[in-house]
Each structure stands twice: as C-alpha cells, then as structure tokens.
Scaffold this motif. Structure first.
Motif, PDB file in Angstrom:
ATOM      1  N   THR A  41       0.892  -1.165   0.000  1.00 33.71           N
ATOM      2  CA  THR A  41       0.000   0.000   0.000  1.00 33.71           C
ATOM      3  C   THR A  41       0.929   1.214   0.000  1.00 33.71           C
ATOM      4  O   THR A  41       1.591   1.496   1.002  1.00 33.71           O
ATOM      5  CB  THR A  41      -0.906   0.005   1.253  1.00 33.71           C
ATOM      6  N   ASP A  43       0.815   4.336   0.232  1.00 35.35           N
ATOM      7  CA  ASP A  43       0.699   5.410   1.227  1.00 35.35           C
ATOM      8  C   ASP A  43       1.385   5.065   2.547  1.00 35.35           C
ATOM      9  O   ASP A  43       1.601   5.955   3.370  1.00 35.35           O
ATOM     10  CB  ASP A  43      -0.780   5.705   1.535  1.00 35.35           C
ATOM     11  N   THR A 127     -11.089  -3.810   3.968  1.00 36.59           N
ATOM     12  CA  THR A 127     -11.505  -2.400   4.030  1.00 36.59           C
ATOM     13  C   THR A 127     -12.826  -2.201   3.297  1.00 36.59           C
ATOM     14  O   THR A 127     -13.745  -1.541   3.800  1.00 36.59           O
ATOM     15  CB  THR A 127     -10.432  -1.489   3.390  1.00 36.59           C
ATOM     16  N   VAL A 153      -8.952  -0.903  -3.412  1.00 32.60           N
ATOM     17  CA  VAL A 153     -10.130  -1.002  -2.542  1.00 32.60           C
ATOM     18  C   VAL A 153     -11.387  -0.813  -3.376  1.00 32.60           C
ATOM     19  O   VAL A 153     -12.367  -1.564  -3.245  1.00 32.60           O
ATOM     20  CB  VAL A 153     -10.076   0.061  -1.415  1.00 32.60           C
ATOM     21  N   GLY A 154     -11.357   0.184  -4.278  1.00 34.54           N
ATOM     22  CA  GLY A 154     -12.554   0.553  -5.033  1.00 34.54           C
ATOM     23  C   GLY A 154     -13.088  -0.579  -5.897  1.00 34.54           C
ATOM     24  O   GLY A 154     -14.287  -0.862  -5.906  1.00 34.54           O
ATOM     25  N   SER A 174     -11.309   7.259 -13.913  1.00 37.44           N
ATOM     26  CA  SER A 174     -10.983   7.828 -15.222  1.00 37.44           C
ATOM     27  C   SER A 174     -11.528   6.905 -16.318  1.00 37.44           C
ATOM     28  O   SER A 174     -11.711   5.697 -16.110  1.00 37.44           O
ATOM     29  CB  SER A 174      -9.476   8.049 -15.366  1.00 37.44           C
ATOM     30  N   HIS A 177     -10.880   3.156 -17.395  1.00 35.77           N
ATOM     31  CA  HIS A 177     -11.271   2.010 -16.557  1.00 35.77           C
ATOM     32  C   HIS A 177     -12.770   1.700 -16.622  1.00 35.77           C
ATOM     33  O   HIS A 177     -13.227   0.763 -15.960  1.00 35.77           O
ATOM     34  CB  HIS A 177     -10.898   2.279 -15.089  1.00 35.77           C
ATOM     35  N   TYR A 192     -13.913  11.340 -13.174  1.00 37.75           N
ATOM     36  CA  TYR A 192     -13.588  12.453 -12.269  1.00 37.75           C
ATOM     37  C   TYR A 192     -12.884  13.590 -12.999  1.00 37.75           C
ATOM     38  O   TYR A 192     -12.774  14.697 -12.473  1.00 37.75           O
ATOM     39  CB  TYR A 192     -12.750  11.967 -11.073  1.00 37.75           C
ATOM     40  N   THR A 210     -12.822   6.569  -1.466  1.00 43.50           N
ATOM     41  CA  THR A 210     -11.474   6.037  -1.212  1.00 43.50           C
ATOM     42  C   THR A 210     -10.404   7.035  -1.653  1.00 43.50           C
ATOM     43  O   THR A 210      -9.233   6.689  -1.707  1.00 43.50           O
ATOM     44  CB  THR A 210     -11.253   4.683  -1.935  1.00 43.50           C
ATOM     45  N   ILE A 232     -12.125   6.705   3.442  1.00 43.31           N
ATOM     46  CA  ILE A 232     -10.821   6.223   3.919  1.00 43.31           C
ATOM     47  C   ILE A 232      -9.721   7.038   3.259  1.00 43.31           C
ATOM     48  O   ILE A 232      -8.558   6.657   3.281  1.00 43.31           O
ATOM     49  CB  ILE A 232     -10.623   4.722   3.608  1.00 43.31           C
ATOM     50  N   ASP A 234      -6.752   9.342   2.100  1.00 40.17           N
ATOM     51  CA  ASP A 234      -5.503   9.578   2.817  1.00 40.17           C
ATOM     52  C   ASP A 234      -4.806  10.764   2.156  1.00 40.17           C
ATOM     53  O   ASP A 234      -4.560  10.695   0.950  1.00 40.17           O
ATOM     54  CB  ASP A 234      -4.652   8.299   2.688  1.00 40.17           C
ATOM     55  N   PHE A 260     -12.580   5.742   8.970  1.00 36.95           N
ATOM     56  CA  PHE A 260     -12.158   4.652   9.857  1.00 36.95           C
ATOM     57  C   PHE A 260     -10.835   4.048   9.373  1.00 36.95           C
ATOM     58  O   PHE A 260     -10.434   4.247   8.228  1.00 36.95           O
ATOM     59  CB  PHE A 260     -13.236   3.554   9.921  1.00 36.95           C
ATOM     60  N   ILE A 261     -10.189   3.334  10.273  1.00 37.99           N
ATOM     61  CA  ILE A 261      -9.007   2.519   9.941  1.00 37.99           C
ATOM     62  C   ILE A 261      -9.431   1.069  10.116  1.00 37.99           C
ATOM     63  O   ILE A 261     -10.000   0.705  11.152  1.00 37.99           O
ATOM     64  CB  ILE A 261      -7.824   2.813  10.901  1.00 37.99           C
ATOM     65  N   GLY A 305      -2.672   6.030 -11.514  1.00 36.16           N
ATOM     66  CA  GLY A 305      -3.100   5.454 -12.790  1.00 36.16           C
ATOM     67  C   GLY A 305      -2.382   4.180 -13.182  1.00 36.16           C
ATOM     68  O   GLY A 305      -2.389   3.768 -14.336  1.00 36.16           O
ATOM     69  N   ARG A 306      -1.753   3.499 -12.211  1.00 40.01           N
ATOM     70  CA  ARG A 306      -0.929   2.333 -12.581  1.00 40.01           C
ATOM     71  C   ARG A 306      -1.784   1.115 -12.920  1.00 40.01           C
ATOM     72  O   ARG A 306      -1.321   0.196 -13.573  1.00 40.01           O
ATOM     73  CB  ARG A 306       0.053   2.004 -11.459  1.00 40.01           C
TER      74      ARG A 306
HETATM   75  N1  LIG Z   1      -8.378   3.800   6.415  1.00 38.91           N
HETATM   76  C1  LIG Z   1      -8.079   2.573   6.034  1.00 38.91           C
HETATM   77  O1  LIG Z   1      -8.277   1.611   6.774  1.00 38.91           O
HETATM   78  C2  LIG Z   1      -7.518   2.339   4.651  1.00 38.91           C
HETATM   79  C3  LIG Z   1      -7.426   1.041   4.166  1.00 38.91           C
HETATM   80  C4  LIG Z   1      -6.974   0.851   2.857  1.00 38.91           C
HETATM   81  C5  LIG Z   1      -6.598   1.938   2.085  1.00 38.91           C
HETATM   82  N2  LIG Z   1      -6.661   3.178   2.626  1.00 38.91           N
HETATM   83  C6  LIG Z   1      -6.332   4.360   1.802  1.00 38.91           C
HETATM   84  O2  LIG Z   1      -7.349   4.423   0.826  1.00 38.91           O
HETATM   85  C7  LIG Z   1      -6.843   4.957  -0.383  1.00 38.91           C
HETATM   86  C8  LIG Z   1      -7.167   4.012  -1.527  1.00 38.91           C
HETATM   87  O3  LIG Z   1      -6.419   2.818  -1.366  1.00 38.91           O
HETATM   88  P1  LIG Z   1      -6.150   1.867  -2.607  1.00 38.91           P
HETATM   89  O4  LIG Z   1      -5.262   0.793  -2.115  1.00 38.91           O
HETATM   90  O5  LIG Z   1      -7.423   1.538  -3.281  1.00 38.91           O
HETATM   91  O6  LIG Z   1      -5.303   2.847  -3.540  1.00 38.91           O
HETATM   92  P2  LIG Z   1      -5.050   2.735  -5.105  1.00 38.91           P
HETATM   93  O7  LIG Z   1      -5.076   1.309  -5.544  1.00 38.91           O
HETATM   94  O8  LIG Z   1      -3.827   3.532  -5.363  1.00 38.91           O
HETATM   95  O9  LIG Z   1      -6.298   3.444  -5.779  1.00 38.91           O
HETATM   96  C9  LIG Z   1      -6.525   4.814  -5.645  1.00 38.91           C
HETATM   97  C10 LIG Z   1      -7.673   5.181  -6.568  1.00 38.91           C
HETATM   98  O10 LIG Z   1      -8.028   6.546  -6.340  1.00 38.91           O
HETATM   99  C11 LIG Z   1      -8.027   7.246  -7.584  1.00 38.91           C
HETATM  100  N3  LIG Z   1      -7.576   8.610  -7.347  1.00 38.91           N
HETATM  101  C12 LIG Z   1      -6.410   9.007  -6.799  1.00 38.91           C
HETATM  102  N4  LIG Z   1      -6.359  10.350  -6.748  1.00 38.91           N
HETATM  103  C13 LIG Z   1      -7.516  10.806  -7.291  1.00 38.91           C
HETATM  104  C14 LIG Z   1      -8.047  12.091  -7.522  1.00 38.91           C
HETATM  105  N5  LIG Z   1      -7.380  13.213  -7.167  1.00 38.91           N
HETATM  106  N6  LIG Z   1      -9.266  12.175  -8.095  1.00 38.91           N
HETATM  107  C15 LIG Z   1      -9.964  11.078  -8.433  1.00 38.91           C
HETATM  108  N7  LIG Z   1      -9.501   9.809  -8.240  1.00 38.91           N
HETATM  109  C16 LIG Z   1      -8.288   9.684  -7.671  1.00 38.91           C
HETATM  110  C17 LIG Z   1      -7.058   6.481  -8.468  1.00 38.91           C
HETATM  111  O11 LIG Z   1      -7.406   6.744  -9.814  1.00 38.91           O
HETATM  112  P3  LIG Z   1      -6.262   6.783 -10.942  1.00 38.91           P
HETATM  113  O12 LIG Z   1      -5.904   5.335 -11.179  1.00 38.91           O
HETATM  114  O13 LIG Z   1      -6.949   7.399 -12.087  1.00 38.91           O
HETATM  115  O14 LIG Z   1      -5.123   7.569 -10.393  1.00 38.91           O
HETATM  116  C18 LIG Z   1      -7.332   5.042  -8.044  1.00 38.91           C
HETATM  117  O15 LIG Z   1      -8.453   4.503  -8.696  1.00 38.91           O
HETATM  118  C19 LIG Z   1      -5.345   5.143  -0.156  1.00 38.91           C
HETATM  119  O16 LIG Z   1      -5.121   6.496   0.178  1.00 38.91           O
HETATM  120  C20 LIG Z   1      -5.038   4.249   1.028  1.00 38.91           C
HETATM  121  O17 LIG Z   1      -3.959   4.710   1.789  1.00 38.91           O
HETATM  122  C21 LIG Z   1      -7.115   3.410   3.879  1.00 38.91           C
END
Ligand SMILES: NC(=O)c1ccc[n+]([C@@H]2O[C@H](COP(=O)([O-])OP(=O)(O)OC[C@H]3O[C@@H](n4cnc5c(N)ncnc54)[C@H](OP(=O)(O)O)[C@@H]3O)[C@@H](O)[C@H]2O)c1
Length: 315
Positions: A41, A43, A127, A153-154, A174, A177, A192, A210, A232, A234, A260-261, A305-306
């Motif tokens: 992850t 972040d 999550t 997560v999404g 985007s 996808h 978005y 997310t 969630i 970050d 939440f975490i 965007g990876r």
């Molecule tokens: N609180 C908790 O318990 C918890 C648990 C898990 C994850 N998280 C947090 O939740 C977030 C998502 O996690 P993930 O693992 O799903 O991350 P991820 O795989 O990197 O996915 C992030 C998604 O958000 C989109 N995105 C990023 N910046 C954006 C923006 N400015 N506008 C619109 N869309 C945007 C990305 O789209 P693109 O591909 O187009 O960039 C991608 O689809 C992270 O910040 C992670 O740290 C928190």
C-alpha cells in the motif's frame, strides 16, 4: 533474512533492501509465516508506524506458509498451511522473508489464486467489506457511490456491493477504466476528470470515498439527506479521529459520516477468500517484482493510474 526497509524520515523516506535482518521467533500464541509474497500500500510510506519500528520493515498484506507456531498457540492452523493475512496497522513487518502474525490476522489462502494474487488482497478486501457493511449499512437495492473505483479497494468494493449485497453501484474513475468497471458490476460510471461529475447522477444512500480531498468535498453533494458517507481517503479529513465536525455537516445535518481505519479479522478474511474461490469477486491484477527490485516495486506502487497492485515476491 531478507527484508524491505523504509529508512530516513517521513519527509524524506528511502526504500531499501537488507539481507541481514534477524529472523523473528514466535512467542506466546504468535504464528511465524514464511512469506511468499507481500502486497504494497504505497501510502504506508507516509504513515508514522514504519518509522516507529526499530526494524523499519513495512508491510501488512502477506501470503505464505505457516512455518512455526508459538508455544501457547492452540488455534486451528498447522505448520505447512497456506495462508494469507493482514498484519494489524500498528505492527506491520510483513515485507520480509519471515513475518509474525497473531491468530486473528490469518486465514487460509484462497486455493484458486497464487500467493502473489493473495498477497494483494487482505487490506483492500477487508476495508471494502468493513466500509460497506459495518459502517455503511449497505442493503440490497441501495444506490451506492464508490470513488477511486478503479483502485485496489474501489474495484473490490464495486464487486462486493453489486454481487454480495445486490446494490445499484455508481463508480467514479478515469474513462480508461470504465469498461472494466462495468464488467465488474458497476451500473453507472462517471469520469472524475469531467468537471461537474457530482451533478450527473441521482443522489445515493451510501457514498464510499477512497480518494479524499476535493473528491470527498464533492461527495457531500451526491449523498441523500438521510444517507451515509464513509471515507478512507488519505490524508484523513480534518474531522477524522474524533477531531470535530465536518464543515459540510452544517448544510447536511441528516447525513451520517465516518472515517475509519480497518481492523484485522481472520473469520471475515476467510469468508472473503471463499468469495474469491467461488468466483463472486475477481482478484486484483498484480504486478509482481522480485525482492531485489523492491525499490522499483515501491515506486510503481506510488504511481497514479498504474492499474495493477504491486506485490514483492520473496521466493
Ligand atoms: N483507512 C483505512 O483503513 C484504509 C485502508 C486501505 C486503504 N486506505 C487508503 O485508501 C486509499 C485508496 O487505497 P487503494 O489501495 O485503493 O489505492 P489505489 O489502488 O492507489 O487506488 C486509488 C484510486 O483513487 C483514484 N484517485 C487518486 N487520486 C484521485 C483524484 N485526485 N481524483 C480522483 N480519483 C483519484 C485512483 O485513480 P487513478 O488510477 O486514475 O489515479 C485510483 O483509482 C489510499 O489512500 C489508502 O492509503 C485506507
């Protein structure tokens, strides 16, 4: 043993590999896992926890084999079992050849997928499920809006909301996808990058955000007056962790909102693994890096965007 480390300070971190870390020994009821693969992850590099650990080893998502059981372990696992696990937020140290888990963090690995695919799943699966069910109160037929719908997560949240709970799913991602998301179960998808997306569909009973930031701010415009907004994103919003009231709540007094975490939960992880084996939910696509390329793996994991989830292989 081999391990990844995050060195330096949160403001100037460096990802490194180290082949000379001491192998941990399970005490009490702990479980020692021979890690085959560990998910990243991206972040986590910004979280305080890895910097507070003497080993500096990051990583919460792993898949591997039970190698040794602590002297007081009396649970169902046996040496040799194939497992996947989410090591709790305050511990980590999963990106290593061997990692310590507690019983509540470990479940049998889904049989139909590889260790690399399994290592990508625990945090995103747990999550998504916790957000939709425990905090979101998702119900069949409910309109659910998911931001970052193409993320780890999404994309799981889209599938769980649709195929497990029978929701009407609206996704934000985007345009590249959109086709995949429709195949995964999204009923409507919006981009978005197109200004005004928040006015283009009917309001929803549940938002699962997310992304955070500006996207979260706009989510207040799409949630029904008595709906629920879970985030969630970050960094967390200013009102997270009991630090006050969301400014938007003044205009939306009936909306329930929460950040939440996630918590580890072996029984739930096991049930989610069965959903993967049963074909209800498709695993994430992974980009697998050998241990020696861990620095590249982390750089990939932090890219926008990876598309795929970064996983480090330790075998
Ligand atoms: N609180 C908790 O318990 C918890 C648990 C898990 C994850 N998280 C947090 O939740 C977030 C998502 O996690 P993930 O693992 O799903 O991350 P991820 O795989 O990197 O996915 C992030 C998604 O958000 C989109 N995105 C990023 N910046 C954006 C923006 N400015 N506008 C619109 N869309 C945007 C990305 O789209 P693109 O591909 O187009 O960039 C991608 O689809 C992270 O910040 C992670 O740290 C928190």
């Amino acid at each position: 043993m081999k391990a990844v480390q995050i060195l330096g300070e949160p403001s100037s971190p460096t990802v490194a590999t180290n082949n000379e870390i001491t192998k941990p020994v399970p005490k009490d009821a702990e479980i020692l896992i021979k890690v085959h693969a560990a998910g990243i992850t991206g972040d986590e590099i910004t979280w305080p926890e890895p910097y507070n650990r003497a080993t500096r080893i990051p990583g919460h998502d792993i898949s591997g084999i039970v190698s040794e059981l602590g002297p007081n372990y009396n649970g169902p696992l046996k040496v040799g079992h194939e497992i996947f696990a989410m090591i709790s937020a305050d511990r980590g140290e999963g990106q290593a050849e061997y990692a310590i888990c507690t019983g509540n963090e470990v479940a049998l690995k889904p049989k139909s997928i590889s260790h690399a695919e399994a290592a990508a799943l625990p945090i995103p699966l747990l999550t998504a499920y916790e957000a939709l069910l425990d905090h979101g109160g998702i119900k069949s037929g409910m309109r659910v809006f998911i931001t970052g719908a193409s993320g780890s997560v999404g994309i799981l949240a889209v599938q769980i909301a649709k195929w497990k709970f029978g929701a009407h799913v609206v996704g934000l991602a985007s345009a590249q996808h959109h086709e995949t998301l429709r195949k995964m179960g999204a009923d409507e998808v919006f981009d978005y990058k197109i200004e005004g997306w928040e006015t283009q569909f009917d309001k929803v009973g549940l938002v699962f955000d997310t992304v955070g930031g500006k996207v979260l701010e706009k989510c207040w415009k799409v949630v029904e007056d008595n709906g629920t907004l879970i985030t969630i994103g970050d960094p967390a919003p200013s009102w997270a962790f009991g630090q006050g009231v969301a400014p938007e709540a003044v205009d939306h007094p009936g909306v329930r909102y929460k950040h939440f975490i996630l918590s580890p939960e072996s029984e739930r992880l096991s049930q989610l693994g069965e959903m993967i084996d049963g074909g209800l939910v498709k695993p994430l696509k992974v980009e697998v890096f050998p241990f020696d390329d861990s620095v590249k793996a982390w750089a990939y994991a932090r890219q926008r965007g990876r598309g795929n989830k970064a996983v480090i292989s330790f075998v």
